[in-house]
Design an enzyme around this catalytic site. Structure first.
Site, mmCIF file in Angstrom:
data_model
loop_
_atom_site.group_PDB
_atom_site.id
_atom_site.type_symbol
_atom_site.label_atom_id
_atom_site.label_comp_id
_atom_site.label_asym_id
_atom_site.label_seq_id
_atom_site.Cartn_x
_atom_site.Cartn_y
_atom_site.Cartn_z
ATOM 1 N N LYS A 188 0.838 -1.209 0.000
ATOM 2 C CA LYS A 188 0.000 0.000 0.000
ATOM 3 C C LYS A 188 0.867 1.252 0.000
ATOM 4 O O LYS A 188 0.592 2.213 -0.730
ATOM 5 C CB LYS A 188 -0.913 0.001 1.232
ATOM 6 C CG LYS A 188 -1.834 1.200 1.312
ATOM 7 C CD LYS A 188 -2.737 1.149 2.533
ATOM 8 C CE LYS A 188 -2.018 1.611 3.757
ATOM 9 N NZ LYS A 188 -2.941 1.824 4.912
ATOM 10 N N ASP A 236 -6.508 2.084 0.906
ATOM 11 C CA ASP A 236 -6.534 2.615 2.269
ATOM 12 C C ASP A 236 -7.905 2.330 2.869
ATOM 13 O O ASP A 236 -8.713 1.593 2.286
ATOM 14 C CB ASP A 236 -6.194 4.108 2.274
ATOM 15 C CG ASP A 236 -7.230 4.958 1.538
ATOM 16 O OD1 ASP A 236 -8.229 4.399 1.019
ATOM 17 O OD2 ASP A 236 -7.049 6.185 1.483
#
Length: 210
Positions: free
Chosen positions: A121, A140
């Site tokens: 991420k 997210d």
């Protein structure tokens, strides 16, 4: 309309609203962005920006942070959650950047995820904002919530959600998917009370309150 068509239509409608949205973390260089994203784990962007303002005024690059006194770094990072672990990660990452990449952030996701504190991420977000490279879709909390509400995934694991989203969109839209859904999640489709009545994509969302 299949899921691919629906996903593209959602992005097209969100584009006028969020195409000029800046990165929520303040930075001047890719190194500063990378370290800020590491520090942002389980912490608000606002607090990270307060900390990095002081941090980067004293230690502006990887070499400076790599050679800094860990105790001084810890003092600066103290307002952050898990500040001791984050101090170790940003200093270890800075040392690796200096020793292996001439103090620069590599533009390859496989190299990025080997750095301390850098998950997939983190890597995809840094590549998108720093270099305009869309190596994946950053998932997210907002992307996780919205992609589930919009019926694009039933997964809860971030990597599995990304794997569900990527085939729905051309690679050129992967970065936009992250940016647009994140800002839409902040501004309209919030966790406690989604603003379905004012949502520009409510007719395309199976979870929208009619």
């Amino acid at each position: 309309m299949n899921d691919q068509q629906r996903a593209l239509e959602i992005l097209q409608r969100l584009k006028p609203l969020y195409s000029d949205s800046p990165c929520p973390l303040n930075y001047e260089t890719p190194v500063q962005l990378l370290l800020a994203v590491i520090m942002a784990a389980q912490c608000t962007d606002e607090r990270v920006n307060q900390v990095t303002a002081e941090l980067y005024s004293k230690f502006p690059d990887a070499a400076a942070i790599a050679s800094a006194d860990p105790a001084e770094l810890e003092t600066i990072l103290r307002p952050l959650s898990f500040f001791r672990n984050k101090t170790k990660n940003i200093q270890a990452t800075s040392k690796m950047l200096v020793e292996q990449f001439d103090g620069l952030v590599p533009q390859d996701i496989n190299q990025l995820v080997k750095l301390p504190g850098v998950a997939r991420k983190t890597a995809t977000m840094v590549l998108h904002y720093a270099y305009g490279i869309d190596a994946g879709i950053t998932v997210d909390t907002h992307v996780k919530r919205l992609s589930s509400r919009m019926g694009f995934t039933q997964q809860t694991d971030l990597d599995k959600i990304e794997k569900d989203l990527m085939p729905l969109l051309p690679q050129s839209e992967w970065g936009n998917c992250f940016v647009f859904l994140t800002y839409h999640g902040r501004n309209v489709c919030n966790a406690k009370k989604p603003g379905c009545s004012t949502c520009t994509v409510a007719d395309l969302c199976p979870a929208a309150v009619k």
